[in-house]
Design a protein around this motif. Structure first.
Motif, short mmCIF file in Angstrom:
data_model
loop_
_atom_site.label_atom_id
_atom_site.label_comp_id
_atom_site.label_asym_id
_atom_site.label_seq_id
_atom_site.Cartn_x
_atom_site.Cartn_y
_atom_site.Cartn_z
N SER A 112 42.77 20.55 131.67
CA SER A 112 41.47 21.10 131.25
C SER A 112 40.82 20.34 130.11
O SER A 112 39.61 20.13 130.16
CB SER A 112 41.62 22.58 130.87
OG SER A 112 41.98 23.32 132.00
N PRO A 113 41.53 19.93 129.05
CA PRO A 113 40.84 19.20 127.98
C PRO A 113 40.17 17.92 128.46
O PRO A 113 39.06 17.60 128.04
CB PRO A 113 41.95 18.90 126.97
CG PRO A 113 42.99 19.91 127.23
CD PRO A 113 42.91 20.20 128.68
N THR A 114 40.81 17.20 129.36
CA THR A 114 40.21 15.97 129.88
C THR A 114 39.00 16.28 130.74
O THR A 114 37.97 15.60 130.65
CB THR A 114 41.25 15.18 130.69
OG1 THR A 114 42.39 14.96 129.87
CG2 THR A 114 40.69 13.86 131.16
N MET A 115 39.10 17.32 131.58
CA MET A 115 37.95 17.68 132.42
C MET A 115 36.77 18.13 131.58
O MET A 115 35.63 17.79 131.88
CB MET A 115 38.36 18.77 133.41
CG MET A 115 39.22 18.29 134.53
SD MET A 115 39.44 19.48 135.85
CE MET A 115 40.18 20.85 135.02
N ILE A 116 37.04 18.87 130.51
CA ILE A 116 35.95 19.30 129.63
C ILE A 116 35.31 18.09 128.95
O ILE A 116 34.08 18.01 128.84
CB ILE A 116 36.48 20.32 128.59
CG1 ILE A 116 36.83 21.63 129.29
CG2 ILE A 116 35.45 20.56 127.49
CD1 ILE A 116 37.56 22.61 128.41
N GLY A 117 36.14 17.15 128.53
CA GLY A 117 35.60 15.93 127.90
C GLY A 117 34.75 15.13 128.86
O GLY A 117 33.70 14.58 128.47
N GLY A 154 30.76 13.67 128.47
CA GLY A 154 30.47 12.43 129.18
C GLY A 154 31.44 11.31 128.87
O GLY A 154 31.16 10.15 129.15
N VAL A 155 32.60 11.62 128.30
CA VAL A 155 33.61 10.61 127.99
C VAL A 155 34.39 10.33 129.27
O VAL A 155 35.04 11.21 129.81
CB VAL A 155 34.56 11.11 126.87
CG1 VAL A 155 35.62 10.08 126.59
CG2 VAL A 155 33.78 11.46 125.64
N ASN A 156 34.31 9.10 129.75
CA ASN A 156 34.94 8.76 131.02
C ASN A 156 36.28 8.06 130.86
O ASN A 156 36.88 7.64 131.84
CB ASN A 156 34.01 7.88 131.85
CG ASN A 156 32.79 8.64 132.31
OD1 ASN A 156 32.85 9.85 132.50
ND2 ASN A 156 31.68 7.94 132.46
N THR A 157 36.75 7.90 129.62
CA THR A 157 38.03 7.25 129.39
C THR A 157 38.95 8.18 128.62
O THR A 157 38.50 9.16 128.01
CB THR A 157 37.85 5.95 128.57
OG1 THR A 157 37.27 6.28 127.31
CG2 THR A 157 36.98 4.96 129.31
#
Length: 148
Positions: A44-49, A54-57
């Motif tokens: 979830s933290p990565t998906m929220i980011g 808009g952070v794709n890395t």
């Protein structure tokens, strides 16, 4: 995040509050709900980011932490389902002795095994992938067999 946590949290609360549900199978279901929360919320933290900021890395350390959490959650879920299957096997094999064979303490041991099992099993499996460690372990077992 609300979609997967809400039913699992209600499941945990019902089992904790109602004393009649303090049976081995219901405690294993509660453990499975906790594992599902860990497993589903690990990415979830990565998906929220990605979706909000808009952070794709993703940097190296959070990637490793997320991979560890996903794999640990998957292994814990597998162990929890195996413990539930074992409980049902005992219930079918010994229908009138279920409380004697699989007590509440044994159920607690199964739940602790679902937590510790993956953390102890993964390093052993990965160590056996290395040829040097595998040959040393097999030599140790051969020496034990010869000494008997």
């Amino acid at each position: 995040m609300k979609g997967f946590c809400h039913p699992n949290i209600l499941n945990i609360l019902f089992i904790v509050v109602d004393k009649r549900l303090h049976q081995p199978m219901y405690l294993l279901i509660c453990n499975l709900a906790v594992v599902d929360i860990l497993y589903a919320s690990s990415s979830s933290p990565t998906m929220i980011g990605v979706l909000v900021a808009g952070v794709n890395t993703i940097s190296y350390v959070p990637c490793l932490v997320q991979m560890f959490a996903v794999h640990l959650g998957g292994m814990m879920e597998m162990f929890a389902l195996s413990a539930m299957a074992f409980d049902r096997l005992i219930a079918i094999s010994y229908p009138f002795q279920l409380g004697v064979v699989l007590t509440l303490e044994a159920s607690h041991g199964l739940m602790i095994g679902t937590i510790l099992g993956p953390t102890l099993l993964n390093p052993v499996v990965y160590c056996l992938r290395t040829k040097e460690i595998k040959s040393k372990l097999f030599n140790i077992f051969k020496q034990v067999e010869v000494s008997k």
